[in-house]
Design a protein around this motif. Structure first.
Motif, PDB file in Angstrom:
ATOM      1  N   LYS A 174      53.695  58.874 102.434  1.00  0.00           N
ATOM      2  CA  LYS A 174      52.633  58.980 101.437  1.00  0.00           C
ATOM      3  C   LYS A 174      53.188  59.215 100.034  1.00  0.00           C
ATOM      4  O   LYS A 174      52.598  58.800  99.039  1.00  0.00           O
ATOM      5  N   GLY A 175      54.335  59.892  99.953  1.00  0.00           N
ATOM      6  CA  GLY A 175      54.853  60.291  98.651  1.00  0.00           C
ATOM      7  C   GLY A 175      55.796  59.313  97.995  1.00  0.00           C
ATOM      8  O   GLY A 175      56.442  59.649  97.001  1.00  0.00           O
ATOM      9  N   GLN A 176      55.872  58.091  98.530  1.00  0.00           N
ATOM     10  CA  GLN A 176      56.814  57.118  97.979  1.00  0.00           C
ATOM     11  C   GLN A 176      56.148  56.141  97.019  1.00  0.00           C
ATOM     12  O   GLN A 176      55.052  55.654  97.273  1.00  0.00           O
TER      13      GLN A 176
ATOM     14  N   LEU B 161      42.687  60.796 115.414  1.00  0.00           N
ATOM     15  CA  LEU B 161      41.928  61.270 114.263  1.00  0.00           C
ATOM     16  C   LEU B 161      42.672  60.953 112.981  1.00  0.00           C
ATOM     17  O   LEU B 161      43.860  60.602 113.000  1.00  0.00           O
ATOM     18  N   ARG B 162      41.953  61.064 111.914  1.00  0.00           N
ATOM     19  CA  ARG B 162      42.550  60.852 110.600  1.00  0.00           C
ATOM     20  C   ARG B 162      42.993  62.195 110.038  1.00  0.00           C
ATOM     21  O   ARG B 162      42.180  63.099 109.817  1.00  0.00           O
ATOM     22  N   ALA B 163      44.276  62.343 109.851  1.00  0.00           N
ATOM     23  CA  ALA B 163      44.834  63.566 109.287  1.00  0.00           C
ATOM     24  C   ALA B 163      46.035  63.154 108.455  1.00  0.00           C
ATOM     25  O   ALA B 163      46.952  62.504 108.956  1.00  0.00           O
ATOM     26  N   GLU B 164      46.036  63.510 107.192  1.00  0.00           N
ATOM     27  CA  GLU B 164      47.077  63.006 106.303  1.00  0.00           C
ATOM     28  C   GLU B 164      47.348  63.966 105.147  1.00  0.00           C
ATOM     29  O   GLU B 164      46.541  64.847 104.846  1.00  0.00           O
ATOM     30  N   PRO B 165      48.494  63.798 104.501  1.00  0.00           N
ATOM     31  CA  PRO B 165      48.867  64.683 103.391  1.00  0.00           C
ATOM     32  C   PRO B 165      47.901  64.564 102.209  1.00  0.00           C
ATOM     33  O   PRO B 165      47.309  63.525 101.968  1.00  0.00           O
ATOM     34  N   SER B 166      47.778  65.664 101.480  1.00  0.00           N
ATOM     35  CA  SER B 166      46.911  65.703 100.303  1.00  0.00           C
ATOM     36  C   SER B 166      47.479  66.714  99.308  1.00  0.00           C
ATOM     37  O   SER B 166      48.448  67.403  99.595  1.00  0.00           O
ATOM     38  N   GLU B 167      46.880  66.833  98.171  1.00  0.00           N
ATOM     39  CA  GLU B 167      47.269  67.747  97.087  1.00  0.00           C
ATOM     40  C   GLU B 167      48.665  67.409  96.552  1.00  0.00           C
ATOM     41  O   GLU B 167      49.673  67.984  96.952  1.00  0.00           O
ATOM     42  N   PRO B 168      48.742  66.445  95.634  1.00  0.00           N
ATOM     43  CA  PRO B 168      50.041  65.939  95.176  1.00  0.00           C
ATOM     44  C   PRO B 168      50.728  66.812  94.122  1.00  0.00           C
ATOM     45  O   PRO B 168      50.153  67.128  93.083  1.00  0.00           O
ATOM     46  N   PHE B 169      51.950  67.184  94.406  1.00  0.00           N
ATOM     47  CA  PHE B 169      52.790  67.899  93.449  1.00  0.00           C
ATOM     48  C   PHE B 169      53.869  66.958  92.940  1.00  0.00           C
ATOM     49  O   PHE B 169      54.468  66.196  93.715  1.00  0.00           O
TER      50      PHE B 169
END
Length: 477
Positions: A168-170, A346-354
């Motif tokens: 997600k962070g790329q 289920l849908r579970a994914e990273p959030s809150e971007p630093f």
């Protein structure tokens, strides 16, 4: 900033809209940010000190550090607590700013070449991370991933995380955004209500339709949703399509491939299910005019049994939630025997971007503060304070959790490897939130049939695919 960012927009949809910062800026309205400054010319190792086992990144003692933290529904105390540990270790005092205006306050600072070091880039007024990354103003965080974790120096930080955190962070091949929280999406309900009524959480669409009839007979609306922001319904719809049709076919939708909507039978089944819910009157009357807070309040007050939402809802709806409500979230429903993914998906994914600004005075300190936040101590503190998981796997194991968070953690654990991440809303928000959101609004009020929803969705996706002004992304299967 308006964002077509691979990593920025999903957080806007699920966090900013859900945390009361709802005014989504028009695409391009803030596209001119960060056009100046010399952030990209730095190597990100300014003020580097000696490295050691306890200081693997080489943070220089006594050097100032500045942190800008989005102060929305999560507050900012969790960050202050981590900063206190940083201060003790490195002999300084972090300059902390808690605000809901990340973009307006920081656009001129990036343009002027003097950004803060660590930024929680959330909220409707967030910075355009795609632009910043393309300009080389974001610090490559690979060194953080490869640094030893605080709790177990034998483990790298990357080995403590949910794998989707890295994907997600790329931005293309560069990891320069760290999503700290981990959000569970799905159908939320009161376990107490279902138990008191003798109802079981449905495992399939057919069971849901049958249960909705019982719920309606009991004088309760089966469903509600924030009609002012109908893309909340997509939290369920998109993941449900992936669960039934398979992740590969969903990735075709993420990638804007021709015919990806119209040739996918799972799309027909899922959109048809929502058409049926609407046709049978299974949505709370007036839901189309409700905000996220109003729909959640109707739900917590027992006017509706189910609501599509994310795991932030427990913290956000706390003021109206009865003490014995026993909030819970369930996995995605089965469509039938032909489903490509098992029950429990289920849908579970990273959030809150630093992000760490490469042109900040102390980018290494920014990464180190993140490393501290990723310790079990601070991951658990985050869970306690804001009722949310972090991207650190298993950090809450053994903790006494609030009902909603405990349910979210349980569904994630039971989901195992079957945790879905959806990129469409993040990459192409104007498509999903405005265009498809409008279609979904009409679908749930009975003004639009499922077949027409699908036809128009494909048309809108094709228009985006052909629009050279929209940055395109590609997801590997």
């Amino acid at each position: 900033m308006g964002s077509t960012s691979e990593v920025g927009r999903r957080d806007l949809v699920k966090r900013a809209a859900a945390l009361g910062i709802l005014a989504v800026p028009a695409m391009g309205a803030l596209s001119s940010c960060a056009t100046g400054g010399g952030g990209g010319s730095q190597d990100g190792t300014k003020n580097k000190g000696a490295t050691s086992a306890k200081n693997p990144l080489g943070v220089k003692n006594g050097v100032s550090l500045e942190a800008f933290i989005f102060k929305g529904g999560l507050g900012d105390q969790y960050a202050k607590d981590a900063e206190a540990d940083y201060n003790k270790t490195y002999g300084t005092t972090v300059k902390h700013t808690g605000t809901q205006q990340i973009g307006p306050k920081l656009q001129p600072r990036f343009a002027g070449g003097n950004p803060p070091d660590l930024i929680d880039n959330s909220g409707a007024d967030h910075l355009d991370m795609n632009t910043l990354s393309a300009q080389g103003q974001l610090q490559d965080l690979t060194a953080l991933l490869d640094a030893p974790s605080i709790d177990d120096p034998k483990k790298k930080v990357r080995d403590t995380l949910y794998p989707s955190t890295i994907e997600k962070g790329q931005h293309k091949d560069t990891f320069d955004v760290f999503y700290y929280a981990f959000t569970v999406y799905g159908t939320w309900y009161s376990h107490k209500l279902l138990k008191d009524k003798g109802w079981a959480y449905p495992t399939s669409f057919d069971e849901m339709i049958s249960l909705c009839a019982e719920i309606k007979k009991a004088g309760i609306a089966p469903w509600t949703y924030p009609g002012k922001y109908p893309y909340y319904v997509h939290f369920n719809v998109f993941a449900q399509i992936a669960k039934i049709g398979g992740l590969d076919k969903w990735i075709a939708i993420d990638n804007l491939e021709p015919g990806a909507w119209t040739s996918n039978d799972a799309v027909k089944q899922v959109i048809g299910h929502y058409e049926e819910l609407a046709a049978k009157g299974y949505f709370l009357e007036g839901s189309q005019g409700l905000t996220h807070i109003q729909s959640q309040t109707a739900w917590t007050r027992g006017k509706a049994a189910f609501i599509p939402n994310g795991s932030w809802v427990e913290n956000e709806a706390a003021p109206t939630t009865p003490a014995d409500f026993d909030m819970a979230v369930g996995p995605l429903f089965n469509g039938g025997t032909g489903d490509k993914m098992p029950h429990g998906t289920l849908r579970a994914e990273p959030s809150e971007p630093f992000i760490v600004a490469k042109g900040g005075k102390n980018p290494l300190g920014g990464m180190e503060l993140l490393r501290i936040m990723l310790s079990k101590k601070h991951a658990q503190n985050f869970a306690t304070k804001v009722k949310s998981l972090t991207s650190v796997q298993g950090a809450t194991d053994g903790m006494q959790l609030s009902p909603g968070l405990a349910s979210a953690a349980k569904t994630v654990k039971e989901g195992g490897k079957n945790l879905l991440m959806i990129q469409l809303q993040e990459w192409y928000p104007k498509l999903t939130d405005e265009k498809l959101g409008g279609l979904t609004s009409q679908l749930l009020t009975g003004e639009l049939k499922a077949a027409e929803w699908i036809k128009k969705a494909q048309q809108y996706a094709d228009e985006v695919a052909k629009d050279s002004s929209v940055t395109k992304f590609h997801r590997a299967t």
